[in-house]
Write a protein that holds these residues in place. Structure first.
Motif, PDB file in Angstrom:
ATOM      1  N   GLU A  39       0.835  -1.205   0.000  1.00  0.00           N
ATOM      2  CA  GLU A  39       0.000   0.000   0.000  1.00  0.00           C
ATOM      3  C   GLU A  39       0.870   1.255   0.000  1.00  0.00           C
ATOM      4  O   GLU A  39       0.546   2.241  -0.669  1.00  0.00           O
ATOM      5  CB  GLU A  39      -0.937  -0.005   1.213  1.00  0.00           C
ATOM      6  N   TYR A  40       1.972   1.215   0.724  1.00  0.00           N
ATOM      7  CA  TYR A  40       2.927   2.326   0.729  1.00  0.00           C
ATOM      8  C   TYR A  40       3.473   2.561  -0.677  1.00  0.00           C
ATOM      9  O   TYR A  40       3.496   3.685  -1.174  1.00  0.00           O
ATOM     10  CB  TYR A  40       4.066   2.037   1.716  1.00  0.00           C
ATOM     11  N   TYR A  41       3.904   1.478  -1.336  1.00  0.00           N
ATOM     12  CA  TYR A  41       4.453   1.616  -2.688  1.00  0.00           C
ATOM     13  C   TYR A  41       3.400   2.100  -3.686  1.00  0.00           C
ATOM     14  O   TYR A  41       3.709   2.871  -4.595  1.00  0.00           O
ATOM     15  CB  TYR A  41       5.087   0.304  -3.159  1.00  0.00           C
ATOM     16  N   ASP A  42       2.164   1.658  -3.513  1.00  0.00           N
ATOM     17  CA  ASP A  42       1.078   2.135  -4.382  1.00  0.00           C
ATOM     18  C   ASP A  42       0.874   3.636  -4.194  1.00  0.00           C
ATOM     19  O   ASP A  42       0.718   4.375  -5.172  1.00  0.00           O
ATOM     20  CB  ASP A  42      -0.228   1.392  -4.079  1.00  0.00           C
ATOM     21  N   SER A  43       0.880   4.097  -2.955  1.00  0.00           N
ATOM     22  CA  SER A  43       0.730   5.524  -2.680  1.00  0.00           C
ATOM     23  C   SER A  43       1.914   6.316  -3.214  1.00  0.00           C
ATOM     24  O   SER A  43       1.752   7.432  -3.704  1.00  0.00           O
ATOM     25  CB  SER A  43       0.593   5.765  -1.170  1.00  0.00           C
ATOM     26  N   LEU A  44       3.090   5.717  -3.135  1.00  0.00           N
ATOM     27  CA  LEU A  44       4.295   6.370  -3.660  1.00  0.00           C
ATOM     28  C   LEU A  44       4.181   6.540  -5.166  1.00  0.00           C
ATOM     29  O   LEU A  44       4.496   7.608  -5.708  1.00  0.00           O
ATOM     30  CB  LEU A  44       5.533   5.542  -3.297  1.00  0.00           C
ATOM     31  N   ALA A  45       3.696   5.515  -5.852  1.00  0.00           N
ATOM     32  CA  ALA A  45       3.526   5.591  -7.307  1.00  0.00           C
ATOM     33  C   ALA A  45       2.513   6.670  -7.686  1.00  0.00           C
ATOM     34  O   ALA A  45       2.667   7.341  -8.711  1.00  0.00           O
ATOM     35  CB  ALA A  45       3.087   4.232  -7.860  1.00  0.00           C
ATOM     36  N   GLU A  46       1.508   6.838  -6.839  1.00  0.00           N
ATOM     37  CA  GLU A  46       0.481   7.863  -7.083  1.00  0.00           C
ATOM     38  C   GLU A  46       0.928   9.258  -6.639  1.00  0.00           C
ATOM     39  O   GLU A  46       0.232  10.245  -6.901  1.00  0.00           O
ATOM     40  CB  GLU A  46      -0.805   7.494  -6.322  1.00  0.00           C
ATOM     41  N   LYS A  47       2.073   9.308  -5.929  1.00  0.00           N
ATOM     42  CA  LYS A  47       2.575  10.564  -5.352  1.00  0.00           C
ATOM     43  C   LYS A  47       1.528  11.220  -4.459  1.00  0.00           C
ATOM     44  O   LYS A  47       1.369  12.434  -4.442  1.00  0.00           O
ATOM     45  CB  LYS A  47       3.058  11.512  -6.440  1.00  0.00           C
ATOM     46  N   ASP A  48       0.822  10.371  -3.708  1.00  0.00           N
ATOM     47  CA  ASP A  48      -0.212  10.829  -2.795  1.00  0.00           C
ATOM     48  C   ASP A  48       0.407  10.951  -1.399  1.00  0.00           C
ATOM     49  O   ASP A  48       0.479   9.981  -0.640  1.00  0.00           O
ATOM     50  CB  ASP A  48      -1.384   9.850  -2.785  1.00  0.00           C
ATOM     51  N   PHE A  49       0.860  12.144  -1.069  1.00  0.00           N
ATOM     52  CA  PHE A  49       1.579  12.373   0.178  1.00  0.00           C
ATOM     53  C   PHE A  49       0.721  12.086   1.411  1.00  0.00           C
ATOM     54  O   PHE A  49       1.224  11.591   2.413  1.00  0.00           O
ATOM     55  CB  PHE A  49       2.137  13.798   0.230  1.00  0.00           C
TER      56      PHE A  49
END
Length: 107
Positions: A39-49
């Motif tokens: 989930e962290y990596y997915d958020s990182l890919a989305e650049k969702d801080f």
């Protein structure tokens, strides 16, 4: 560079010589951490801080349970930076995730 190693000392304290409790805590770590990491990596890919900060926040108890006191501070600082749309601390947190992933494969 992370200068500490994950350990099961705190889990041993919580379990109080009860192997079933110890195994249950280890199983929770082994089951939840990979999902939270993804989930962290997915958020990182989305650049969702905002999501990134939330992901890091949810992983911090696991960092603490594994006896990683200095790394907990690193994660806490990284979470704070993410809340300010700043990726400072990314490299150290990435190293921490890899360290924990490797450790969880050995227990």
């Amino acid at each position: 560079m992370i200068s500490e190693e994950p350990n099961l000392d705190y889990i041993d304290q919580l379990a109080r010589d009860d192997d079933a409790v110890k195994q249950m805590l280890i199983d929770v770590l082994k089951n939840e951490f990979p999902t939270e990491q993804q989930e962290y990596y997915d958020s990182l890919a989305e650049k969702d801080f905002k999501k990134l900060a939330s992901n890091v926040h949810r992983m911090k108890p696991k960092i603490s349970i594994l006896g990683l006191e200095k790394s907990y501070k690193l994660a806490n600082d990284y979470e704070h930076n993410l809340k300010n749309n700043n990726l400072e601390g990314f490299e150290g947190f990435e190293e921490l995730l890899q360290l924990i992933s490797s450790f969880l494969k050995t227990i």
